[in-house]
Design a protein around this motif. Structure first.
Motif, PDB file in Angstrom:
ATOM      1  N   TYR A   1     -18.888   8.179  24.249  1.00 36.82           N
ATOM      2  CA  TYR A   1     -17.671   8.996  24.249  1.00 36.82           C
ATOM      3  C   TYR A   1     -17.331   9.539  22.854  1.00 36.82           C
ATOM      4  N   ARG A   2     -18.212   9.353  21.892  1.00 42.02           N
ATOM      5  CA  ARG A   2     -17.946   9.830  20.537  1.00 42.02           C
ATOM      6  C   ARG A   2     -19.009  10.858  20.132  1.00 42.02           C
ATOM      7  N   TYR A   3     -18.591  11.836  19.356  1.00 37.60           N
ATOM      8  CA  TYR A   3     -19.538  12.831  18.858  1.00 37.60           C
ATOM      9  C   TYR A   3     -19.147  13.204  17.425  1.00 37.60           C
TER      10      TYR A   3
ATOM     11  N   HIS B   1     -13.928  11.631  22.502  1.00 37.34           N
ATOM     12  CA  HIS B   1     -13.631  12.523  23.617  1.00 37.34           C
ATOM     13  C   HIS B   1     -12.902  11.694  24.677  1.00 37.34           C
ATOM     14  N   GLU B   2     -11.597  11.914  24.829  1.00 35.15           N
ATOM     15  CA  GLU B   2     -10.773  11.017  25.632  1.00 35.15           C
ATOM     16  C   GLU B   2     -11.176  10.940  27.104  1.00 35.15           C
ATOM     17  N   PRO B   3     -11.514  12.054  27.792  1.00 33.62           N
ATOM     18  CA  PRO B   3     -11.958  11.905  29.190  1.00 33.62           C
ATOM     19  C   PRO B   3     -13.224  11.047  29.314  1.00 33.62           C
ATOM     20  N   PHE B   4     -14.154  11.181  28.363  1.00 39.33           N
ATOM     21  CA  PHE B   4     -15.358  10.343  28.405  1.00 39.33           C
ATOM     22  C   PHE B   4     -15.010   8.891  28.092  1.00 39.33           C
ATOM     23  N   LEU B   5     -14.046   8.674  27.183  1.00 40.30           N
ATOM     24  CA  LEU B   5     -13.602   7.309  26.887  1.00 40.30           C
ATOM     25  C   LEU B   5     -13.049   6.649  28.145  1.00 40.30           C
ATOM     26  N   LYS B   6     -12.230   7.374  28.885  1.00 41.28           N
ATOM     27  CA  LYS B   6     -11.662   6.825  30.119  1.00 41.28           C
ATOM     28  C   LYS B   6     -12.767   6.420  31.081  1.00 41.28           C
ATOM     29  N   ARG B   7     -13.761   7.287  31.261  1.00 43.28           N
ATOM     30  CA  ARG B   7     -14.870   6.951  32.159  1.00 43.28           C
ATOM     31  C   ARG B   7     -15.645   5.737  31.663  1.00 43.28           C
ATOM     32  N   ALA B   8     -15.870   5.678  30.344  1.00 41.24           N
ATOM     33  CA  ALA B   8     -16.609   4.545  29.789  1.00 41.24           C
ATOM     34  C   ALA B   8     -15.863   3.241  30.024  1.00 41.24           C
ATOM     35  N   LEU B   9     -14.546   3.245  29.818  1.00 47.35           N
ATOM     36  CA  LEU B   9     -13.760   2.035  30.012  1.00 47.35           C
ATOM     37  C   LEU B   9     -13.730   1.625  31.479  1.00 47.35           C
ATOM     38  N   GLU B  10     -13.754   2.602  32.374  1.00 42.85           N
ATOM     39  CA  GLU B  10     -13.756   2.293  33.801  1.00 42.85           C
ATOM     40  C   GLU B  10     -15.100   1.761  34.277  1.00 42.85           C
TER      41      GLU B  10
ATOM     42  N   ASP C   1     -27.419   0.741  21.688  1.00 42.16           N
ATOM     43  CA  ASP C   1     -26.468   0.634  20.589  1.00 42.16           C
ATOM     44  C   ASP C   1     -25.187   1.363  20.990  1.00 42.16           C
ATOM     45  N   ARG C   2     -24.078   0.638  21.115  1.00 46.08           N
ATOM     46  CA  ARG C   2     -22.838   1.270  21.567  1.00 46.08           C
ATOM     47  C   ARG C   2     -22.225   2.203  20.518  1.00 46.08           C
ATOM     48  N   ASN C   3     -22.830   2.293  19.370  1.00 44.81           N
ATOM     49  CA  ASN C   3     -22.416   3.302  18.395  1.00 44.81           C
ATOM     50  C   ASN C   3     -23.148   4.623  18.584  1.00 44.81           C
ATOM     51  N   THR C   4     -23.970   4.708  19.626  1.00 37.21           N
ATOM     52  CA  THR C   4     -24.707   5.936  19.913  1.00 37.21           C
ATOM     53  C   THR C   4     -23.742   7.106  20.092  1.00 37.21           C
ATOM     54  N   LEU C   5     -24.081   8.228  19.465  1.00 37.23           N
ATOM     55  CA  LEU C   5     -23.232   9.409  19.533  1.00 37.23           C
ATOM     56  C   LEU C   5     -23.743  10.406  20.565  1.00 37.23           C
ATOM     57  N   LEU C   6     -22.841  11.215  21.056  1.00 36.37           N
ATOM     58  CA  LEU C   6     -23.191  12.296  21.970  1.00 36.37           C
ATOM     59  C   LEU C   6     -23.511  13.561  21.191  1.00 36.37           C
ATOM     60  N   ASP C   7     -24.307  14.414  21.814  1.00 43.15           N
ATOM     61  CA  ASP C   7     -24.627  15.723  21.245  1.00 43.15           C
ATOM     62  C   ASP C   7     -23.792  16.767  21.987  1.00 43.15           C
ATOM     63  N   LYS C   8     -22.784  17.311  21.300  1.00 43.91           N
ATOM     64  CA  LYS C   8     -21.905  18.272  21.965  1.00 43.91           C
ATOM     65  C   LYS C   8     -22.647  19.553  22.330  1.00 43.91           C
ATOM     66  N   ASN C   9     -23.769  19.801  21.676  1.00 41.40           N
ATOM     67  CA  ASN C   9     -24.569  21.002  21.958  1.00 41.40           C
ATOM     68  C   ASN C   9     -25.893  20.645  22.640  1.00 41.40           C
TER      69      ASN C   9
ATOM     70  N   ASP D   1     -22.177  15.743  28.026  1.00 40.56           N
ATOM     71  CA  ASP D   1     -22.057  14.741  29.087  1.00 40.56           C
ATOM     72  C   ASP D   1     -22.108  13.360  28.437  1.00 40.56           C
ATOM     73  N   PRO D   2     -21.448  12.353  29.009  1.00 46.37           N
ATOM     74  CA  PRO D   2     -21.473  11.008  28.398  1.00 46.37           C
ATOM     75  C   PRO D   2     -22.836  10.338  28.410  1.00 46.37           C
ATOM     76  N   SER D   3     -23.833  10.960  29.043  1.00 46.94           N
ATOM     77  CA  SER D   3     -25.195  10.404  29.009  1.00 46.94           C
ATOM     78  C   SER D   3     -26.160  11.276  28.214  1.00 46.94           C
ATOM     79  N   HIS D   4     -25.634  12.279  27.518  1.00 46.15           N
ATOM     80  CA  HIS D   4     -26.486  13.180  26.733  1.00 46.15           C
ATOM     81  C   HIS D   4     -26.264  12.893  25.251  1.00 46.15           C
ATOM     82  N   TYR D   5     -27.213  12.146  24.679  1.00 42.56           N
ATOM     83  CA  TYR D   5     -27.037  11.617  23.329  1.00 42.56           C
ATOM     84  C   TYR D   5     -27.655  12.544  22.285  1.00 42.56           C
ATOM     85  N   THR D   6     -27.423  12.200  21.017  1.00 43.63           N
ATOM     86  CA  THR D   6     -28.034  12.953  19.924  1.00 43.63           C
ATOM     87  C   THR D   6     -29.553  12.806  19.972  1.00 43.63           C
TER      88      THR D   6
END
Length: 516
Positions: A170-172, A182-191, A215-223, A229-234
């Motif tokens: 949920y972080r980028y 990204h708050e909507p992704f954070l909500k999904r992750a917590l759920e 690694d839960r510090n994994t970041l998302l790639d906004k591009n 998407d919360p499963s699309h990482y850097t």
């Protein structure tokens, strides 16, 4: 190292590892056979569904392919004939909501399915929303998981499974270097992420698989090429995972020709390490730049929320707003799951519950293998709570023969009865020799019990006035009635500081396990 035959079963978390745009070197190590995305194990291990291919009308062909695979279950046919060496699986789509169809089969209720005309033609018996039916879902998933590994053992015993323990992120990183939540992704992750922890803990505890750690510090790639998407990482995630896969392959090649027992122990250590990581991830995150909201996880209803204060002297974060559980309910549930799962999962269990609370009344009533007997000497308040107690029961003269019950549960009961010793003796009489009587009471650090009506109400038992205040001699009172007693302090039941914090448990206190 020879080229290995691989298949991916899951989501982009796994499939993109085998995409040349992200990992150009993967073809040096593995050949990718038929892979599936978009369905869950529950769907895969149920019956195939007949359907009209002309009704697969989603705009994107890949969406139609995913729906076709989910309905046909043809991945199982592929596995029977593929001679695969490895399956890389993840649980991303295992949390998809489910549809139970009129033929008894489950399919994944995904957005891809709802984009097709097929969806409107389905004869749906039941819709299962995972977050609203966590217990039912986890039970279905565990059965499907067992069926899947039974299938592998029967048809492709030499195929190795690697579990990719990916999670919703949920972080980028912005162009200026700032890390943004990204708050909507954070909500999904917590759920959802904690439910994945539960599913994968079951798999890792029961099956000899390899793991790709996350690694839960994994970041998302906004591009990201495939969208935000919360499963699309850097981009660094994918070659890192490929390297881990190659290490697993090399280790297996070496030990398979040398000492497979050592390799099995290595896999076991890695699985146990991953489970420990699950247990130590924090659920506290920034909800926005100005505030920290502490979200808690209720293991009984499986929901994450902000817990409410409760009690005559308000205890912060005590009550789950969804199912109403308090600290003692959540602790007892964890005790049953962690220490007595084999007993509570027997084919037929006879359970006596004194002065039942609504939380465990609902929980025990919904377990099909439990022959449930909730009792109280005063049933006037239960109708308003939608609990089916209509007949009063004398707790000092229980209407059952000796050795009748596998489990007896009484929590915050004995301080509220006039003759607690008489009730204890009855509980001893009706408990089976191999049964357990789970007992909890509020008590102080005074050496002796004070035998007088306490001038305050017990909010844990419907506002009843206690007859006594127990001291450190409570265990002796149980022993005097014939019980063998083990006192489990709360820290014996739940040892992780993470669990105490996330489940909002009290670190002080005890539960008494009584046997005979």
């Amino acid at each position: 190292m020879s080229l290995k035959e691989f298949s991916a079963m899951g989501s982009c978390c796994s499939r993109i590892i085998f995409n040349s745009d992200f990992t150009p070197d993967y073809k040096k190590f593995m050949h990718i056979n038929f892979s599936v995305e978009g369905g869950s194990l529950i769907s895969l291990m149920s019956k195939p569904v007949d359907f009209d291919m002309d009704l697969l009308t989603a705009e994107k062909p890949f969406d139609n392919t995913c729906v076709e695979n989910d309905f046909s279950k043809k991945y199982l046919d592929f596995l029977k004939t593929s001679n695969l060496e490895y399956i890389l699986m993840d649980t991303y789509f295992d949390l998809a909501n489910l549809l139970l169809l009129d033929n008894g089969s489950y399919v994944s209720n995904t957005a891809r399915l709802r984009r097709t005309e097929l969806y409107n033609t389905l004869e749906i018996t039941k819709k299962i929303n995972v977050l609203d039916n966590v217990d039912e879902f986890i039970s279905l998933w565990k059965n499907a998981c067992d069926s899947f590994f039974d299938f592998l053992n029967e048809y492709c015993a030499d195929t190795k499974v690697i579990l990719n323990c990916a999670r919703l992120a949920y972080r980028y990183e912005e162009s200026n270097g700032n890390i943004v939540i990204h708050e909507p992704f954070l909500k999904r992750a917590l759920e959802q992420n904690h439910i994945r922890d539960l599913l994968e803990t079951y798999l890792l505890e029961n099956y000899d698989v390899d793991v790709l750690s996350f690694d839960r510090n994994t970041l998302l790639d906004k591009n990201h090429e495939f969208g935000f998407d919360p499963s699309h990482y850097t981009s660094d995630y994918y070659p890192t995972k490929l390297s881990q896969l190659v290490e697993i392959i090399q280790r297996n090649e070496y030990f398979d020709s040398y000492d497979n027992e050592i390799n099995s122990e290595i896999r076991k250590l890695k699985r146990n390490n991953e489970i420990l990581k699950f247990q130590n991830w924090d659920l506290t995150e920034y909800a926005n730049k100005d505030n920290i909201i502490e979200r808690s996880f209720c293991p009984i209803c499986g929901k994450i929320s902000v817990f409410e204060p409760f009690g005559e002297h308000l205890r912060e974060n005590a009550k789950c707003p969804n199912c109403g559980s308090l600290e003692r309910h959540r602790l007892t549930y964890l005790l049953l799951q962690n220490n007595y799962q084999e007993l509570i999962n027997r084919k037929q269990v006879k359970l006596l519950h004194l002065m039942p609370d609504t939380v465990f009344y609902k929980y025990f009533s919904n377990l099909s293998n439990i022959d449930y007997f909730p009792v109280d000497s005063d049933v006037r308040d239960y109708e308003s709570k939608d609990m089916g107690l209509t007949k009063e029961t004398d707790l000092e003269n229980l209407p059952w023969e000796n050795d009748a019950f596998d489990i007896i549960y009484n929590s915050h009961v004995l301080q509220n009865v006039p003759n607690d010793i008489g009730v204890m003796k009855e509980l001893y009489r009706v408990l089976k020799p191999d049964g357990i009587c789970i007992t909890a009471v509020p008590y102080s650090n005074e050496p002796n019990t004070i035998e007088e009506e306490i001038n305050s109400l017990d909010s844990n038992q419907g506002g009843k006035a206690p007859f006594r205040k127990y001291g450190l001699d409570f265990k002796d009172r149980l022993v005097s009635c014939g019980f063998d007693v083990i006192e489990l302090e709360n820290t014996d039941i739940v040892r992780s500081g993470f669990d105490f914090n996330s489940y909002k448990l009290e670190s002080s206190g005890s539960i008494f396990i009584c046997t005979k």
